[in-house]
Motif scaffolding. Structure first.
Motif, mmCIF file in Angstrom:
data_model
loop_
_atom_site.group_PDB
_atom_site.id
_atom_site.type_symbol
_atom_site.label_atom_id
_atom_site.label_comp_id
_atom_site.label_asym_id
_atom_site.label_seq_id
_atom_site.Cartn_x
_atom_site.Cartn_y
_atom_site.Cartn_z
ATOM 1 N N TRP A 3 -32.520 -16.649 -15.858
ATOM 2 C CA TRP A 3 -31.529 -15.582 -15.774
ATOM 3 C C TRP A 3 -30.125 -16.146 -15.634
ATOM 4 N N VAL A 4 -29.998 -17.338 -15.039
ATOM 5 C CA VAL A 4 -28.675 -17.966 -14.923
ATOM 6 C C VAL A 4 -28.168 -18.368 -16.301
ATOM 7 N N VAL A 5 -29.039 -18.963 -17.095
ATOM 8 C CA VAL A 5 -28.654 -19.365 -18.455
ATOM 9 C C VAL A 5 -28.338 -18.139 -19.296
ATOM 10 N N GLY A 6 -29.157 -17.096 -19.170
ATOM 11 C CA GLY A 6 -28.929 -15.877 -19.936
ATOM 12 C C GLY A 6 -27.650 -15.169 -19.548
ATOM 13 N N THR A 7 -27.342 -15.132 -18.251
ATOM 14 C CA THR A 7 -26.111 -14.488 -17.790
ATOM 15 C C THR A 7 -24.889 -15.230 -18.301
ATOM 16 N N GLY A 8 -24.911 -16.551 -18.233
ATOM 17 C CA GLY A 8 -23.788 -17.340 -18.751
ATOM 18 C C GLY A 8 -23.601 -17.151 -20.240
ATOM 19 N N ALA A 9 -24.721 -17.077 -20.979
ATOM 20 C CA ALA A 9 -24.626 -16.886 -22.423
ATOM 21 C C ALA A 9 -24.069 -15.506 -22.761
ATOM 22 N N VAL A 10 -24.508 -14.478 -22.043
ATOM 23 C CA VAL A 10 -24.005 -13.129 -22.299
ATOM 24 C C VAL A 10 -22.520 -13.037 -21.959
ATOM 25 N N MET A 11 -22.125 -13.611 -20.836
ATOM 26 C CA MET A 11 -20.708 -13.599 -20.463
ATOM 27 C C MET A 11 -19.869 -14.389 -21.467
ATOM 28 N N LEU A 13 -20.527 -14.863 -24.685
ATOM 29 C CA LEU A 13 -20.414 -14.071 -25.913
ATOM 30 C C LEU A 13 -19.447 -12.905 -25.747
ATOM 31 N N LEU A 14 -19.437 -12.298 -24.574
ATOM 32 C CA LEU A 14 -18.503 -11.200 -24.313
ATOM 33 C C LEU A 14 -17.055 -11.691 -24.344
ATOM 34 N N VAL A 15 -16.785 -12.822 -23.706
ATOM 35 C CA VAL A 15 -15.421 -13.357 -23.682
ATOM 36 C C VAL A 15 -15.004 -13.821 -25.074
ATOM 37 N N ILE A 16 -15.933 -14.396 -25.840
ATOM 38 C CA ILE A 16 -15.618 -14.797 -27.213
ATOM 39 C C ILE A 16 -15.287 -13.570 -28.061
ATOM 40 N N THR A 17 -16.020 -12.478 -27.870
ATOM 41 C CA THR A 17 -15.731 -11.236 -28.593
ATOM 42 C C THR A 17 -14.338 -10.712 -28.257
ATOM 43 N N LEU A 47 -11.311 -17.595 -26.365
ATOM 44 C CA LEU A 47 -12.302 -18.299 -27.174
ATOM 45 C C LEU A 47 -12.734 -19.601 -26.514
ATOM 46 N N VAL A 48 -11.776 -20.368 -26.027
ATOM 47 C CA VAL A 48 -12.096 -21.640 -25.384
ATOM 48 C C VAL A 48 -12.870 -21.401 -24.088
ATOM 49 N N LEU A 49 -12.462 -20.416 -23.311
ATOM 50 C CA LEU A 49 -13.151 -20.084 -22.068
ATOM 51 C C LEU A 49 -14.576 -19.599 -22.346
ATOM 52 N N GLY A 50 -14.751 -18.773 -23.368
ATOM 53 C CA GLY A 50 -16.081 -18.299 -23.735
ATOM 54 C C GLY A 50 -16.986 -19.429 -24.200
ATOM 55 N N ALA A 51 -16.417 -20.382 -24.933
ATOM 56 C CA ALA A 51 -17.211 -21.539 -25.370
ATOM 57 C C ALA A 51 -17.661 -22.371 -24.174
ATOM 58 N N SER A 52 -16.795 -22.500 -23.173
ATOM 59 C CA SER A 52 -17.189 -23.270 -21.990
ATOM 60 C C SER A 52 -18.296 -22.570 -21.214
ATOM 61 N N LEU A 53 -18.378 -21.250 -21.294
ATOM 62 C CA LEU A 53 -19.461 -20.516 -20.635
ATOM 63 C C LEU A 53 -20.752 -20.541 -21.458
ATOM 64 N N LEU A 54 -20.637 -20.630 -22.766
ATOM 65 C CA LEU A 54 -21.790 -20.570 -23.648
ATOM 66 C C LEU A 54 -22.482 -21.921 -23.819
ATOM 67 N N GLY A 76 -17.485 -29.508 -20.492
ATOM 68 C CA GLY A 76 -17.451 -28.109 -20.077
ATOM 69 C C GLY A 76 -16.319 -27.813 -19.118
ATOM 70 N N THR A 77 -16.089 -28.743 -18.190
ATOM 71 C CA THR A 77 -14.989 -28.566 -17.245
ATOM 72 C C THR A 77 -13.639 -28.638 -17.958
ATOM 73 N N GLY A 78 -13.518 -29.538 -18.919
ATOM 74 C CA GLY A 78 -12.279 -29.628 -19.692
ATOM 75 C C GLY A 78 -12.013 -28.373 -20.497
ATOM 76 N N LEU A 79 -13.068 -27.830 -21.126
ATOM 77 C CA LEU A 79 -12.906 -26.575 -21.873
ATOM 78 C C LEU A 79 -12.532 -25.428 -20.948
ATOM 79 N N LEU A 80 -13.160 -25.379 -19.789
ATOM 80 C CA LEU A 80 -12.862 -24.311 -18.830
ATOM 81 C C LEU A 80 -11.403 -24.376 -18.382
ATOM 82 N N LEU A 81 -10.933 -25.562 -18.031
ATOM 83 C CA LEU A 81 -9.541 -25.705 -17.591
ATOM 84 C C LEU A 81 -8.557 -25.430 -18.719
ATOM 85 N N ALA A 82 -8.887 -25.857 -19.936
ATOM 86 C CA ALA A 82 -7.997 -25.596 -21.077
ATOM 87 C C ALA A 82 -7.918 -24.092 -21.357
ATOM 88 N N GLY A 83 -9.041 -23.401 -21.288
ATOM 89 C CA GLY A 83 -9.036 -21.953 -21.500
ATOM 90 C C GLY A 83 -8.242 -21.220 -20.436
#
Length: 103
Positions: A3-11, A13-17, A47-54, A76-83
């Motif tokens: 469920w942790v992996v699924g929640t991160g993937a859904v979030m 995809l939502l942020v990428i949308t 987009l960058v933030l969503g990729a770091s979550l996905l 992942g941390t670099g993408l998160l900070l850049a986003g």
């Protein structure tokens, strides 16, 4: 753990949308409209933030080629900070603003 992996993937995809909508049309969520002054930059940051979550979800499902755990963590941390930095910059006031209106 699933469920942790699924929640991160859904979030992710939502942020990428939301990022694609901001890049293509300039549309921003109504909650953020008052603060965002550069919607295109906001979309790129989303987009960058969503990729770091996905990406952690994709690597947990073994859909990404094998890289070391440290590389995934630092990437992942670099993408998160850049986003987050792009989202922050998108909320700054524009440089070409009329100075007389602030007096």
């Amino acid at each position: 753990m699933g469920w942790v992996v699924g929640t991160g993937a859904v979030m992710g995809l939502l942020v990428i949308t939301l990022g694609v909508a901001a890049l293509r049309t300039g549309w921003v969520l109504p909650v953020s409209r008052r603060h965002v002054t550069r919607p295109r930059l906001y979309g790129a940051g989303a987009l960058v933030l969503g990729a770091s979550l996905l990406l952690p979800g994709l690597s947990a499902l073994r859909l990404l080629p094998g890289v070391s755990e440290e590389t995934r963590l630092l990437g992942g941390t670099g993408l998160l900070l850049a986003g987050l930095l792009l989202l922050l910059v998108s909320q700054l006031s524009p440089l070409h603003r009329d100075r007389r209106s602030t007096l």
